[in-house]
Design a protein around this motif. Structure first.
Motif, PDB file in Angstrom:
ATOM      1  N   ALA A  74      -1.943   6.152   5.012  1.00  0.00           N
ATOM      2  CA  ALA A  74      -2.508   6.415   6.345  1.00  0.00           C
ATOM      3  C   ALA A  74      -2.125   7.817   6.809  1.00  0.00           C
ATOM      4  O   ALA A  74      -0.978   8.228   6.650  1.00  0.00           O
ATOM      5  CB  ALA A  74      -1.987   5.372   7.338  1.00  0.00           C
ATOM      6  N   GLY A  75      -3.088   8.552   7.372  1.00  0.00           N
ATOM      7  CA  GLY A  75      -2.822   9.937   7.786  1.00  0.00           C
ATOM      8  C   GLY A  75      -2.520  10.788   6.569  1.00  0.00           C
ATOM      9  O   GLY A  75      -1.549  11.533   6.536  1.00  0.00           O
ATOM     10  N   CYS A  76      -3.407  10.680   5.553  1.00  0.00           N
ATOM     11  CA  CYS A  76      -3.075  11.163   4.193  1.00  0.00           C
ATOM     12  C   CYS A  76      -3.141  12.669   4.022  1.00  0.00           C
ATOM     13  O   CYS A  76      -2.808  13.174   2.946  1.00  0.00           O
ATOM     14  CB  CYS A  76      -3.993  10.491   3.177  1.00  0.00           C
ATOM     15  N   GLY A  77      -3.563  13.423   5.047  1.00  0.00           N
ATOM     16  CA  GLY A  77      -3.632  14.882   4.902  1.00  0.00           C
ATOM     17  C   GLY A  77      -4.546  15.281   3.763  1.00  0.00           C
ATOM     18  O   GLY A  77      -5.674  14.781   3.643  1.00  0.00           O
ATOM     19  N   PHE A  78      -4.052  16.177   2.890  1.00  0.00           N
ATOM     20  CA  PHE A  78      -4.836  16.618   1.733  1.00  0.00           C
ATOM     21  C   PHE A  78      -4.590  15.729   0.515  1.00  0.00           C
ATOM     22  O   PHE A  78      -4.898  16.107  -0.616  1.00  0.00           O
ATOM     23  CB  PHE A  78      -4.496  18.067   1.378  1.00  0.00           C
ATOM     24  N   GLY A  79      -3.962  14.570   0.742  1.00  0.00           N
ATOM     25  CA  GLY A  79      -3.795  13.595  -0.348  1.00  0.00           C
ATOM     26  C   GLY A  79      -2.597  13.869  -1.248  1.00  0.00           C
ATOM     27  O   GLY A  79      -2.548  13.361  -2.380  1.00  0.00           O
ATOM     28  N   ASP A 120     -10.046   5.755  -3.020  1.00  0.00           N
ATOM     29  CA  ASP A 120     -11.160   6.061  -2.121  1.00  0.00           C
ATOM     30  C   ASP A 120     -10.613   6.687  -0.850  1.00  0.00           C
ATOM     31  O   ASP A 120      -9.445   6.514  -0.499  1.00  0.00           O
ATOM     32  CB  ASP A 120     -12.069   4.853  -1.861  1.00  0.00           C
ATOM     33  N   TRP A 121     -11.470   7.453  -0.196  1.00  0.00           N
ATOM     34  CA  TRP A 121     -11.083   8.244   0.975  1.00  0.00           C
ATOM     35  C   TRP A 121     -11.878   7.754   2.165  1.00  0.00           C
ATOM     36  O   TRP A 121     -13.118   7.686   2.107  1.00  0.00           O
ATOM     37  CB  TRP A 121     -11.356   9.741   0.727  1.00  0.00           C
ATOM     38  N   VAL A 122     -11.195   7.394   3.223  1.00  0.00           N
ATOM     39  CA  VAL A 122     -11.844   6.788   4.387  1.00  0.00           C
ATOM     40  C   VAL A 122     -11.513   7.589   5.636  1.00  0.00           C
ATOM     41  O   VAL A 122     -10.334   7.854   5.924  1.00  0.00           O
ATOM     42  CB  VAL A 122     -11.367   5.323   4.564  1.00  0.00           C
ATOM     43  N   CYS A 123     -12.569   7.979   6.371  1.00  0.00           N
ATOM     44  CA  CYS A 123     -12.350   8.718   7.614  1.00  0.00           C
ATOM     45  C   CYS A 123     -12.301   7.703   8.765  1.00  0.00           C
ATOM     46  O   CYS A 123     -13.309   7.052   9.070  1.00  0.00           O
ATOM     47  CB  CYS A 123     -13.496   9.717   7.826  1.00  0.00           C
ATOM     48  N   LEU A 129      -7.893   0.301  12.078  1.00  0.00           N
ATOM     49  CA  LEU A 129      -8.105   0.321  10.624  1.00  0.00           C
ATOM     50  C   LEU A 129      -9.350  -0.500  10.250  1.00  0.00           C
ATOM     51  O   LEU A 129      -9.452  -1.678  10.633  1.00  0.00           O
ATOM     52  CB  LEU A 129      -6.870  -0.244   9.903  1.00  0.00           C
ATOM     53  N   PRO A 130     -10.272   0.111   9.504  1.00  0.00           N
ATOM     54  CA  PRO A 130     -11.531  -0.581   9.184  1.00  0.00           C
ATOM     55  C   PRO A 130     -11.402  -1.470   7.946  1.00  0.00           C
ATOM     56  O   PRO A 130     -12.168  -1.331   6.986  1.00  0.00           O
ATOM     57  CB  PRO A 130     -12.492   0.599   8.941  1.00  0.00           C
ATOM     58  N   PHE A 131     -10.409  -2.361   7.950  1.00  0.00           N
ATOM     59  CA  PHE A 131     -10.158  -3.215   6.784  1.00  0.00           C
ATOM     60  C   PHE A 131      -9.950  -4.655   7.237  1.00  0.00           C
ATOM     61  O   PHE A 131      -9.489  -4.916   8.349  1.00  0.00           O
ATOM     62  CB  PHE A 131      -8.909  -2.732   6.020  1.00  0.00           C
ATOM     63  N   GLU A 132     -10.270  -5.561   6.330  1.00  0.00           N
ATOM     64  CA  GLU A 132     -10.026  -6.994   6.565  1.00  0.00           C
ATOM     65  C   GLU A 132      -8.526  -7.252   6.667  1.00  0.00           C
ATOM     66  O   GLU A 132      -7.723  -6.486   6.116  1.00  0.00           O
ATOM     67  CB  GLU A 132     -10.530  -7.804   5.358  1.00  0.00           C
ATOM     68  N   LEU A 155       1.324  -0.088  14.355  1.00  0.00           N
ATOM     69  CA  LEU A 155       2.143  -1.135  13.718  1.00  0.00           C
ATOM     70  C   LEU A 155       1.439  -2.493  13.799  1.00  0.00           C
ATOM     71  O   LEU A 155       1.532  -3.302  12.875  1.00  0.00           O
ATOM     72  CB  LEU A 155       3.536  -1.199  14.347  1.00  0.00           C
ATOM     73  N   ARG A 156       0.723  -2.739  14.886  1.00  0.00           N
ATOM     74  CA  ARG A 156      -0.032  -4.010  14.986  1.00  0.00           C
ATOM     75  C   ARG A 156      -1.134  -4.052  13.922  1.00  0.00           C
ATOM     76  O   ARG A 156      -1.381  -5.095  13.304  1.00  0.00           O
ATOM     77  CB  ARG A 156      -0.646  -4.177  16.380  1.00  0.00           C
ATOM     78  N   GLU A 157      -1.802  -2.928  13.727  1.00  0.00           N
ATOM     79  CA  GLU A 157      -2.839  -2.868  12.697  1.00  0.00           C
ATOM     80  C   GLU A 157      -2.234  -3.036  11.303  1.00  0.00           C
ATOM     81  O   GLU A 157      -2.809  -3.707  10.438  1.00  0.00           O
ATOM     82  CB  GLU A 157      -3.598  -1.532  12.794  1.00  0.00           C
ATOM     83  N   VAL A 158      -1.058  -2.422  11.099  1.00  0.00           N
ATOM     84  CA  VAL A 158      -0.352  -2.560   9.817  1.00  0.00           C
ATOM     85  C   VAL A 158      -0.045  -4.030   9.560  1.00  0.00           C
ATOM     86  O   VAL A 158      -0.300  -4.560   8.469  1.00  0.00           O
ATOM     87  CB  VAL A 158       0.957  -1.729   9.841  1.00  0.00           C
ATOM     88  N   LYS A 159       0.473  -4.702  10.558  1.00  0.00           N
ATOM     89  CA  LYS A 159       0.826  -6.126  10.415  1.00  0.00           C
ATOM     90  C   LYS A 159      -0.426  -6.948  10.066  1.00  0.00           C
ATOM     91  O   LYS A 159      -0.387  -7.857   9.236  1.00  0.00           O
ATOM     92  CB  LYS A 159       1.454  -6.605  11.723  1.00  0.00           C
ATOM     93  N   ARG A 160      -1.557  -6.581  10.676  1.00  0.00           N
ATOM     94  CA  ARG A 160      -2.799  -7.316  10.426  1.00  0.00           C
ATOM     95  C   ARG A 160      -3.300  -7.110   8.998  1.00  0.00           C
ATOM     96  O   ARG A 160      -3.696  -8.072   8.338  1.00  0.00           O
ATOM     97  CB  ARG A 160      -3.886  -6.868  11.433  1.00  0.00           C
ATOM     98  N   VAL A 161      -3.272  -5.852   8.515  1.00  0.00           N
ATOM     99  CA  VAL A 161      -3.915  -5.588   7.210  1.00  0.00           C
ATOM    100  C   VAL A 161      -2.966  -5.726   6.023  1.00  0.00           C
ATOM    101  O   VAL A 161      -3.418  -5.740   4.879  1.00  0.00           O
ATOM    102  CB  VAL A 161      -4.641  -4.213   7.170  1.00  0.00           C
ATOM    103  N   LEU A 162      -1.649  -5.837   6.285  1.00  0.00           N
ATOM    104  CA  LEU A 162      -0.717  -6.055   5.172  1.00  0.00           C
ATOM    105  C   LEU A 162      -0.773  -7.518   4.738  1.00  0.00           C
ATOM    106  O   LEU A 162      -0.893  -8.418   5.573  1.00  0.00           O
ATOM    107  CB  LEU A 162       0.719  -5.750   5.605  1.00  0.00           C
ATOM    108  N   LYS A 163      -0.630  -7.730   3.424  1.00  0.00           N
ATOM    109  CA  LYS A 163      -0.497  -9.104   2.934  1.00  0.00           C
ATOM    110  C   LYS A 163       0.866  -9.649   3.366  1.00  0.00           C
ATOM    111  O   LYS A 163       1.802  -8.852   3.572  1.00  0.00           O
ATOM    112  CB  LYS A 163      -0.596  -9.109   1.402  1.00  0.00           C
ATOM    113  N   PRO A 164       1.018 -10.955   3.450  1.00  0.00           N
ATOM    114  CA  PRO A 164       2.343 -11.509   3.769  1.00  0.00           C
ATOM    115  C   PRO A 164       3.369 -10.982   2.768  1.00  0.00           C
ATOM    116  O   PRO A 164       3.115 -10.943   1.567  1.00  0.00           O
ATOM    117  CB  PRO A 164       2.143 -13.018   3.612  1.00  0.00           C
ATOM    118  N   GLY A 165       4.503 -10.521   3.269  1.00  0.00           N
ATOM    119  CA  GLY A 165       5.536  -9.956   2.392  1.00  0.00           C
ATOM    120  C   GLY A 165       5.269  -8.495   2.043  1.00  0.00           C
ATOM    121  O   GLY A 165       6.048  -7.875   1.315  1.00  0.00           O
ATOM    122  N   GLY A 166       4.176  -7.936   2.553  1.00  0.00           N
ATOM    123  CA  GLY A 166       3.838  -6.533   2.267  1.00  0.00           C
ATOM    124  C   GLY A 166       4.781  -5.575   2.996  1.00  0.00           C
ATOM    125  O   GLY A 166       5.542  -5.969   3.878  1.00  0.00           O
ATOM    126  N   THR A 167       4.697  -4.293   2.605  1.00  0.00           N
ATOM    127  CA  THR A 167       5.660  -3.309   3.100  1.00  0.00           C
ATOM    128  C   THR A 167       4.965  -2.079   3.661  1.00  0.00           C
ATOM    129  O   THR A 167       3.994  -1.587   3.083  1.00  0.00           O
ATOM    130  CB  THR A 167       6.575  -2.838   1.940  1.00  0.00           C
TER     131      THR A 167
END
Ligand SMILES: C[S@@+](CC[C@H](N)C(=O)[O-])C[C@H]1O[C@@H](n2cnc3c(N)ncnc32)[C@H](O)[C@@H]1O
Length: 279
Positions: A74-79, A120-123, A129-132, A155-167
């Protein structure tokens, strides 16, 4: 939402002019450097570029990435961080996300998927976050969360899109709790030079206890809390040197101010990692 940060305008202009020092210093990674032994820093741009790559390593090592993971940068700059992951791991599905399409265009030219990785690169805005839900094993946010509209929303979006146990692993500038009132007082006399260089850094008054409280509310647990302020200090002479080269007097003063507050430990550079709690 379209955010174009002034320092990225400057870097992109310099890249368009093919300015070698800027390309070598900030053409791939746009963040501070990490020196395991800061006394070994030699003040050269080549040394800084290696240190910048090491800082990315510090963050993604805190995330404990494994081959086969689905990773969001997230916020990947020039990658730059994505490029490191792509070199080091196999079978990753990496998404580099940024609010600024110009940066993603450059990232796409710099990083070619290898080792059976896909990229892949997402704007998009990191706070929307545009993810399930439960899409990612690991999320990284290298030196960018202070730009986001809200740490809490991210952080709320992170919690939503991370799998359980994700980091999630990130690096950030934090204040010592005791210095928050001092910084609030000093901000009353600000002449706007920080914003003219860095753009919106509205949420720089964050502390580790504030992170702990927020993480708990959201259902994340802090696993790594590593203060690397001392290891990043050789960044400032490099910043000042580049500002001098372009006669950016105001930017050089900002860098000198950052160096001062960091040297005295008022602002701390930290690497944090969080694991999702399943309950
Ligand atoms: C200091 S740079 C760090 C870039 C990259 N992580 C690196 O370490 O090279 C901050 C980055 O955050 C991005 N950014 C700022 N606000 C954002 C937002 N709301 N959503 C996504 N990215 C954002 C900027 O465009 C920029 O690429």
């Amino acid at each position: 939402m379209d955010i174009k940060l002034p320092y990225f305008d400057m870097i992109l202009d310099a890249i368009a002019r093919n300015d070698r020092p800027t390309i070598d210093a900030f053409g791939t990674h746009v963040h501070w450097g990490y020196w395991a032994d800061p006394k070994q820093a030699d003040g050269s741009i080549a040394d800084f570029a290696i240190a910048a790559q090491r800082l990315s390593e510090c963050v993604y090592e805190a995330a404990q990435i494994q081959d086969g993971d689905r990773v969001l940068d997230a916020g990947c700059g020039f990658g730059g961080t994505t490029a490191c992951l792509n070199e080091r791991y196999h079978d990753l599905r990496i998404t580099g996300l940024n609010i600024d399409q110009r940066q993603l265009d450059r990232a796409a030219t710099l990083v070619t998927p290898a080792h059976n990785n896909t990229i892949d690169w997402v704007c998009a805005n990191a706070c929307e976050l545009p993810f399930e839900g439960h899409s990612f094993d690991r999320i990284l946010a290298v030196e960018c969360i202070f730009h986001f509209p809200s740490r809490e929303q991210f952080l709320r979006e992170v919690k939503r899109v991370l799998k359980p146990g994700g980091t999630l692993a990130l690096s950030d500038f934090t204040l010592q709790p005791i210095t928050v009132p001092l910084f609030k007082f000093l901000s009353l006399f600000s002449n706007g030079s920080v914003e003219r260089l860095y753009g919106d850094v509205g949420s720089t008054d964050f502390t580790i206890p504030a992170y702990e409280r927020l993480a708990k509310t959201i259902g994340l647990a802090i696993e790594t809390n590593r203060d690397i302020t001392c290891n990043t200090l050789p960044t400032y002479p490099i910043l000042k040197q580049i500002c001098r080269q372009f006669e950016l007097t105001e930017a050089e003063s900002v860098a000198a101010g950052q160096e001062l507050v960091s040297t005295f430990g008022l602002v701390r550079y930290v690497v944090l990692s969080f694991r999702t709690l399943t309950v």
